[in-house]
Design a protein around this motif. Structure first.
Motif, mmCIF file in Angstrom:
data_model
loop_
_atom_site.group_PDB
_atom_site.id
_atom_site.type_symbol
_atom_site.label_atom_id
_atom_site.label_comp_id
_atom_site.label_asym_id
_atom_site.label_seq_id
_atom_site.Cartn_x
_atom_site.Cartn_y
_atom_site.Cartn_z
ATOM 1 N N ALA A 76 -12.469 15.213 -1.056
ATOM 2 C CA ALA A 76 -11.512 15.760 -2.027
ATOM 3 C C ALA A 76 -10.759 14.657 -2.750
ATOM 4 C CB ALA A 76 -10.527 16.676 -1.323
ATOM 5 N N ARG A 77 -10.569 13.518 -2.067
ATOM 6 C CA ARG A 77 -9.844 12.385 -2.656
ATOM 7 C C ARG A 77 -8.494 12.815 -3.188
ATOM 8 N NH1 ARG A 77 -14.051 9.225 -6.414
ATOM 9 N NH2 ARG A 77 -14.095 11.222 -7.456
ATOM 10 N N ALA A 78 -7.812 13.651 -2.407
ATOM 11 C CA ALA A 78 -6.494 14.122 -2.824
ATOM 12 C C ALA A 78 -5.455 13.459 -1.960
ATOM 13 C CB ALA A 78 -6.414 15.620 -2.657
ATOM 14 N N SER A 79 -4.307 13.140 -2.538
ATOM 15 C CA SER A 79 -3.237 12.587 -1.755
ATOM 16 C C SER A 79 -1.914 12.875 -2.404
ATOM 17 C CB SER A 79 -3.436 11.088 -1.588
ATOM 18 O OG SER A 79 -3.575 10.480 -2.817
ATOM 19 N N VAL A 80 -0.835 12.644 -1.661
ATOM 20 C CA VAL A 80 0.459 13.054 -2.154
ATOM 21 C C VAL A 80 1.527 11.997 -2.000
ATOM 22 C CG1 VAL A 80 0.562 15.543 -2.140
ATOM 23 C CG2 VAL A 80 0.475 14.320 -0.012
ATOM 24 N N THR A 81 2.548 12.097 -2.818
ATOM 25 C CA THR A 81 3.743 11.309 -2.645
ATOM 26 C C THR A 81 4.915 12.245 -2.755
ATOM 27 O OG1 THR A 81 3.918 10.883 -4.946
ATOM 28 C CG2 THR A 81 2.731 9.254 -3.659
ATOM 29 N N ALA A 82 6.041 11.880 -2.214
ATOM 30 C CA ALA A 82 7.082 12.884 -2.097
ATOM 31 C C ALA A 82 8.409 12.465 -2.625
ATOM 32 C CB ALA A 82 7.226 13.257 -0.642
ATOM 33 N N ALA A 120 -1.895 19.191 1.911
ATOM 34 C CA ALA A 120 -0.544 19.117 1.333
ATOM 35 C C ALA A 120 -0.604 19.058 -0.187
ATOM 36 C CB ALA A 120 0.196 17.890 1.884
ATOM 37 N N TRP A 121 -1.535 18.264 -0.716
ATOM 38 C CA TRP A 121 -1.660 18.144 -2.174
ATOM 39 C C TRP A 121 -2.040 19.486 -2.799
ATOM 40 C CZ3 TRP A 121 -6.425 18.504 -4.879
ATOM 41 C CH2 TRP A 121 -6.314 18.267 -6.255
ATOM 42 N N PRO A 147 -2.178 13.226 -7.374
ATOM 43 C CA PRO A 147 -2.719 12.889 -6.050
ATOM 44 C C PRO A 147 -2.463 11.436 -5.699
ATOM 45 C CG PRO A 147 -4.481 13.028 -7.659
ATOM 46 C CD PRO A 147 -3.237 13.491 -8.368
ATOM 47 N N LEU A 148 -2.296 11.167 -4.419
ATOM 48 C CA LEU A 148 -2.096 9.806 -3.920
ATOM 49 C C LEU A 148 -3.101 9.602 -2.793
ATOM 50 C CD1 LEU A 148 -0.297 7.250 -4.203
ATOM 51 C CD2 LEU A 148 1.101 8.174 -2.374
ATOM 52 N N SER A 149 -4.166 8.888 -3.069
ATOM 53 C CA SER A 149 -5.289 8.829 -2.140
ATOM 54 C C SER A 149 -5.025 7.884 -0.974
ATOM 55 C CB SER A 149 -6.543 8.382 -2.895
ATOM 56 O OG SER A 149 -7.651 8.345 -2.026
ATOM 57 N N GLY A 150 -5.199 8.412 0.244
ATOM 58 C CA GLY A 150 -5.163 7.593 1.441
ATOM 59 C C GLY A 150 -3.810 7.043 1.815
ATOM 60 N N ASN A 151 -2.751 7.643 1.323
ATOM 61 C CA ASN A 151 -1.429 7.091 1.598
ATOM 62 C C ASN A 151 -0.381 8.186 1.539
ATOM 63 O OD1 ASN A 151 0.238 4.934 2.240
ATOM 64 N ND2 ASN A 151 0.741 4.504 0.116
ATOM 65 N N GLY A 152 0.748 7.953 2.212
ATOM 66 C CA GLY A 152 1.877 8.859 2.142
ATOM 67 C C GLY A 152 1.521 10.276 2.537
ATOM 68 N N LEU A 153 2.045 11.228 1.783
ATOM 69 C CA LEU A 153 1.835 12.645 2.061
ATOM 70 C C LEU A 153 0.744 13.235 1.184
ATOM 71 C CD1 LEU A 153 3.740 13.723 4.294
ATOM 72 C CD2 LEU A 153 4.832 11.909 2.976
ATOM 73 N N GLY A 154 0.025 12.392 0.435
ATOM 74 C CA GLY A 154 -1.101 12.873 -0.344
ATOM 75 C C GLY A 154 -0.805 13.195 -1.787
ATOM 76 N N PHE A 155 0.448 13.220 -2.189
ATOM 77 C CA PHE A 155 0.759 13.505 -3.591
ATOM 78 C C PHE A 155 2.099 12.869 -3.958
ATOM 79 C CE2 PHE A 155 4.229 16.623 -3.451
ATOM 80 C CZ PHE A 155 4.192 17.025 -2.126
#
Length: 536
Positions: A301-307, A393-394, A412-420
Motif C-alpha cells: 500500500a505504501r501508505a503512511s501517516v504523520t500527526a 491509520a492512513w 501518506p508518510l511511508s515507513g515512519n511515524g503514524l503513516g500520515f
C-alpha cells in the motif's frame, strides 16, 4: 480562533429592488424562496420523514442561507437547505400553521453560478448524505459551468481539479477521473446500482476489472475490442440491480473469455487476477468482515501517516527520517484510490451495494451481528506489524478527512511515524462557507487528526519535507509559533467536544474516529514490543 459575527438588528422584509448587505438577516415567506435547481442530491433524502417530524415539533434550528440571481426578485437557496425548505412548504400547505409560513434567512450576495453549486455540494458533503453518483453528476455540472465561463473551451481533469481547489472545493484529479468513469461509462450501464448507493471503491474496482478483462481478451485475440465493449456492456446491464454483486460481473466475464478461447475458467481467472495485481498494485484476496486487511495484506500500500497535536500543546516535533521511506510513493489521491478500492470492497464477491450503502449512505445501515466486537478488533490489531498498522491509520484518516472538507490535507508518510501527515490547516474559505456548528465539527476533526498523527510532538525535521513551502502549518512548526497555529484553526473549549463533535458525527465517522484512536494505541504498542521507534 473565533468566527466573526455580523451584528443583526432584527428580521427585515426587503423589496426586490432593495440593496441587501452580506449576512443580513431576513424573514421571508416560504413561497418567496425557490429550491436550488441544480441541487446535487438527485434522489429523496432518506431522513426526510425524520427531519419533517423534527421541524413540525421544534421548527428550524438555524436560518436558511439564500441569494438572488441577477435580475430576479425571488430568492434561491445558496448553500444547502433544500430538504428543510421543502418540508416547511409542505407543512404550511398541510396545516396552514403560521409557524411554517415564514422563515429566518441569512442573505449572501450573488457571485456566480459555480459558487452556488459548490456551496450546495460542500454542505451536502458535510452531512455525508450524498451518493457517489450524486457527487459525480454535480462535478460534471461544475465542469460544464467552468467551460461556459471560459467561452466554451474544454477543461481537462487537471484544470478542473485546480479550479475547484481555487474555489474552496478540494478534489484531486484521481477522484475526478473516477467520477467521470462512473458518469460517462457506468451510469448508462448500471443506473439502478449507482442510484442504490454503489460507492467509489466499487466503481474503481469495476474499472480495474474492465481493464484487466480487456487485456486478457486481447491476449487471447478474441474477436475485436468492439466485441469486448459489447460483451462488457451487455453483462453490466444483465446484472444491474440494487443488490449489485461485483463478483457476478467478474465470473460472467471469465465465463465469456473461457468459452471463446476454449480454456478452463480456472485458467482465465488466474490470468485476470494477474492483470488485476499488475494494474492496482494491491492484493485482491478477501479481507473478511473487518474492512481492514490483516498484517501483510497492506505491504504494497505504501501508505503512511504523520500527526498533529491537540489544542493547547506546544508546537514541537520529534520526528526523524523514516527508515525505508519510499521516495516514489504515490500521491495522496492515487494511493487513496488504490487503498480504498481494496479496503472497502474486500473480495469480489463481497456484499455489493448493500455494503456500499452502509459506507456511502447515512451510516445507520449494516447488520451489527456481523461486525467484529471491539475486543476482537483489538486482538487483531495486536497481531499486525507496523507497516500494516500505518496503512490502516492512513486509510481511516483519509476517510475521516474526505467526509469533513479536509480530504486534500492528508498525505501518506511511508515507513515512519503514524503513516500520515496533515499538509496544512483547514482552508480559510470555510469560515465564510460553513455555519458555526459545521465549522466546529471540521475544526475538531482536524485537531483529532493532528493528535492521531502527532504533528505537534514529532521531530520537526521529519515533518517539514512533507509540507508545502507556503503552508501555514509548515511555518508554525518551523518557527515554533503555537499562536499562529491556534489563530488559523478554530480551537474550541475541550468541554464542547461531546456536543460539538461526538454527538454530531454520523455512525461511519464515529466508527472511523474510534478505530483511528485504537490504531494509534496499537502502533505505539507494536513499536514498543518490536523495540523500534515510531519516528526513526
Amino acid at each position: 480562533m473565533n468566527r466573526d459575527q455580523n451584528p443583526v438588528s432584527g428580521p427585515t422584509k426587503p423589496t426586490p429592488s432593495e440593496v441587501l448587505a452580506a449576512d443580513q438577516l431576513l424573514e421571508l415567506d416560504v413561497s418567496a424562496i425557490q429550491l436550488y435547481d441544480h441541487n446535487p442530491r438527485q434522489g429523496d433524502n432518506p431522513e426526510y420523514q425524520r427531519i419533517k417530524a423534527s421541524v413540525r415539533a421544534e421548527g428550524l434550528d438555524q436560518p436558511l442561507v439564500v441569494t438572488r440571481r441577477p435580475g430576479e426578485a425571488i430568492y434561491m437557496l445558496q448553500a444547502g437547505g433544500n430538504t428543510r425548505l421543502r418540508i416547511l412548504q409542505e407543512l404550511f400547505a398541510e396545516t396552514g400553521d403560521k409557524r411554517f409560513a415564514r422563515v429566518s434567512c441569512l442573505y449572501r450576495p450573488w457571485t456566480r453560478e459555480m459558487d452556488v453549486l459548490l456551496a450546495h455540494l460542500r454542505e451536502n458533503d458535510l452531512r455525508s448524505d450524498l451518493t457517489f453518483l450524486d457527487k459525480a453528476l454535480a462535478v460534471r455540472e461544475a465542469r460544464r459551468l467552468l467551460e461556459e465561463e471560459h467561452g466554451g473551451s474544454g477543461v481537462t481533469q487537471m484544470q478542473l481539479a485546480a479550479m475547484l481547489r481555487e474555489r474552496g472545493y478540494g478534489l484531486g484529479q484521481g477522484r475526478i477521473s473516477q467520477m467521470a468513469y462512473a458518469v460517462e461509462r457506468l451510469y448508462p450501464l448500471l443506473p439502478i446500482a449507482l442510484k442504490a448507493g454503489m460507492g467509489r471503491p466499487q466503481v474503481e474496482r469495476i474499472r480495474q476489472i474492465e481493464r484487466a478483462a480487456q487485456t486478457v481478451w486481447c491476449q487471447y485475440s478474441l474477436d475485436t475490442e468492439d466485441d469486448f465493449e459489447q460483451t462488457f456492456a451487455a453483462l453490466c446491464r444483465r446484472y444491474d440491480d440494487t443488490e449489485w454483486d461485483i463478483g457476478n460481473l467478474r465470473r460472467a466475464l471469465e465465463a465469456e473469455i473461457a468459452e471463446r478461447a476454449d480454456l478452463s475458467i480456472h485458467a482465465v481467472s488466474i490470468a485476470l487476477e494477474n492483470n488485476l495485481l499488475v494494474s492496482s498494485g494491491q492484493p485482491t484476496g478477501p479481507v473478511g468482515e473487518d474492512p481492514f486487511p490483516p498484517a501483510g495484506q497492506t505491504a504494497d500500500a505504501r501508505a503512511s501517516v504523520t500527526a498533529t497535536a491537540p489544542p493547547g500543546s506546544k508546537v514541537t516535533s520529534a520526528m526523524s527520517a523514516p527508515e525505508g521511506t519510499d521516495a516514489s510513493a504515490p500521491d495522496q489521491e492515487t494511493a487513496g484510490d488504490q487503498m480504498s478500492a481494496v479496503v472497502a470492497t474486500g473480495s469480489d464477491s463481497a456484499n455489493g451495494v448493500k455494503r456500499e450503502v452502509a459506507e456511502e449512505g447515512d451510516g445507520s445501515k449494516g447488520d451489527s451481528r456481523h461486525r467484529p466486537r471491539r475486543g476482537d478488533r483489538e486482538s487483531a490489531l495486536d497481531k499486525m506489524d507496523l507497516k500494516s498498522l500505518r496503512g490502516r491509520a492512513w486509510t481511516l484518516a483519509t476517510r475521516l478527512a474526505q467526509r469533513n472538507a479536509l480530504g486534500e490535507l492528508i498525505q501518506p508518510l511511508s515507513g515512519n511515524g503514524l503513516g500520515f501527515v496533515l499538509s496544512d490547516v483547514p482552508d480559510p474559505a470555510l469560515l465564510d462557507q460553513l455555519d458555526e456548528d459545521a465549522l466546529a465539527q471540521v475544526s475538531m476533526v482536524w485537531w483529532h487528526l493532528a493528535a492521531a498523527s502527532e504533528m505537534t510532538v514529532a521531530p520537526v525535521e521529519q515533518l517539514l519535507p512533507a509540507l508545502d513551502q507556503d503552508s501555514v502549518l509548515r511555518r508554525a512548526l518551523d518557527e515554533q509559533d503555537a499562536g499562529l497555529l491556534f489563530s488559523s484553526v478554530w480551537t474550541l473549549d475541550p468541554g464542547h467536544m461531546g456536543f460539538r463533535l461526538w454527538q454530531r458525527l454520523d455512525a461511519r465517522n464515529w466508527k472511523d474516529l474510534v478505530d483511528l484512536m485504537e490504531t494509534y494505541r496499537a502502533l505505539h504498542q507494536a513499536a514498543k514490543n518490536s523495540g523500534e521507534g515510531l519516528w526513526q
